[in-house]
Design an enzyme around this catalytic site. Structure first.
Site, PDB file in Angstrom:
ATOM      1  N   VAL A   1       0.855  -1.179   0.000  1.00 20.34           N
ATOM      2  CA  VAL A   1       0.000   0.000   0.000  1.00 20.34           C
ATOM      3  C   VAL A   1       0.895   1.235   0.000  1.00 20.34           C
ATOM      4  O   VAL A   1       1.844   1.335   0.768  1.00 20.34           O
ATOM      5  CB  VAL A   1      -0.997  -0.017   1.188  1.00 20.34           C
ATOM      6  CG1 VAL A   1      -0.309   0.005   2.545  1.00 20.34           C
ATOM      7  CG2 VAL A   1      -1.995   1.124   1.092  1.00 20.34           C
ATOM      8  N   LYS A   2       0.596   2.108  -0.927  1.00 15.09           N
ATOM      9  CA  LYS A   2       1.423   3.303  -1.121  1.00 15.09           C
ATOM     10  C   LYS A   2       0.691   4.471  -0.478  1.00 15.09           C
ATOM     11  O   LYS A   2      -0.455   4.763  -0.832  1.00 15.09           O
ATOM     12  CB  LYS A   2       1.563   3.507  -2.625  1.00 15.09           C
ATOM     13  CG  LYS A   2       2.217   4.753  -3.105  1.00 15.09           C
ATOM     14  CD  LYS A   2       2.213   4.643  -4.635  1.00 15.09           C
ATOM     15  CE  LYS A   2       3.114   5.608  -5.338  1.00 15.09           C
ATOM     16  NZ  LYS A   2       2.741   6.968  -5.252  1.00 15.09           N
TER      17      LYS A   2
END
Ligand code: FBP
Length: 262
Positions: A176-177
């Site tokens: 997850v960015k």
């Protein structure tokens, strides 16, 4: 337990994703500081640097350039994306199916979720379809988790970023960015919320070498597993130099000053 799907775009459990969807997301203005980078070939060449574990692009660029680089570059195909010309509530049309991404040889898919937008419900449904198809094809799943829209007053405050990281875990992303929440402690909390989903930091607008590397180093110490970066690499006059330093900071946890001096 699922296989570690993000292995295809990681090295020793860390990732350095070179993001190059800016021509769609921001437009040609992002290429002005380094005009050669308007040519996607330049970015595919940069992505062959040892530091880079994947190149994130949209479908059209993958179709035109990836066939020449499939042996040297891991492809992270961004499935949705919107232009800066769109002035409505944050949304991101699906421009490519996960099935089509698999056909292009993608190692992973990328998907933006604007939690808090009036379009969150449809975006989450679209993510569900993409995530399940990616699992069938053993592609990694990377969520660009960017809370924004009418319900979000400050998109980098610690609680918001922890929630963004948690959405990655809850909805089944491998990576997850998120944007940097302002402190190492807040980044550590986001990492804790994401559990087994690996958190990577978003690069953001251009900063000087030392400030940028210090920030990356802080995030890694706080438990982030790398970064997804565009402008802070390709807008520089010598992008290879910052990639050398990033390689040391991300994979060897080198001191940022020493990495720059090397
Ligand atoms: P940068 O490192 O240049 O910030 O790129 C990361 C990224 O997520 C890109 O993939 C995307 O194009 C851009 O940031 C979106 O930025 P924003 O929506 O915040 O303007």
């Amino acid at each position: 337990m699922l296989p570690h799907a993000a292995d295809s775009i990681s090295r020793d459990g860390k990732s350095l994703i070179l993001a190059y969807d800016h021509g769609l997301e921001h437009g040609p203005v992002d290429f002005e500081p380094n005009p050669a980078t308007a040519d996607p070939e330049r970015l595919f060449e940069l992505a062959t640097h040892d530091a880079v574990t994947a190149l994130a692009v949209q479908k059209g660029i993958a179709e035109a350039y990836y066939p020449d680089y499939e042996d040297d570059v891991n492809l992270l195909l961004k499935l949705n994306g919107t232009s800066n010309l769109w002035m409505g509530e944050p949304d991101s049309p699906v421009n490519c199916s996960a099935e089509y991404a698999a056909g292009l040889g993608a190692d992973a898919i990328g998907f933006t979720l604007y939690g808090g937008s009036n379009h969150e419900v449809e975006m989450a449904e679209e993510f569900r379809e993409a995530q399940e198809t990616a699992r069938e094809h053993e592609m990694g799943v990377v969520m660009w988790s960017y809370p924004r829209g009418q319900g979000v007053k400050n998109d980098t405050k610690p609680d918001t970023i922890s929630y963004a990281a948690r959405l990655g875990l809850e909805l089944g992303a491998d990576l997850v960015k998120v944007k940097y929440p302002g402190s190492a402690a807040a980044m550590g909390e986001a990492v804790r919320m994401a559990g087994p989903t690996e958190v990577v930091m978003s690069g953001g607008t251009m900063r000087d070498d030392a400030a940028f590397l210090r920030n990356v180093s802080e995030a890694i110490e706080a438990g982030a597993r790398g970064l997804a970066v565009g402008r802070n690499v390709f807008q520089r006059d010598e992008p290879e130099r910052i990639l050398d330093a990033l390689e040391a900071v991300v994979f060897e946890e080198a001191d940022p000053e020493a990495a720059l001096a090397a």
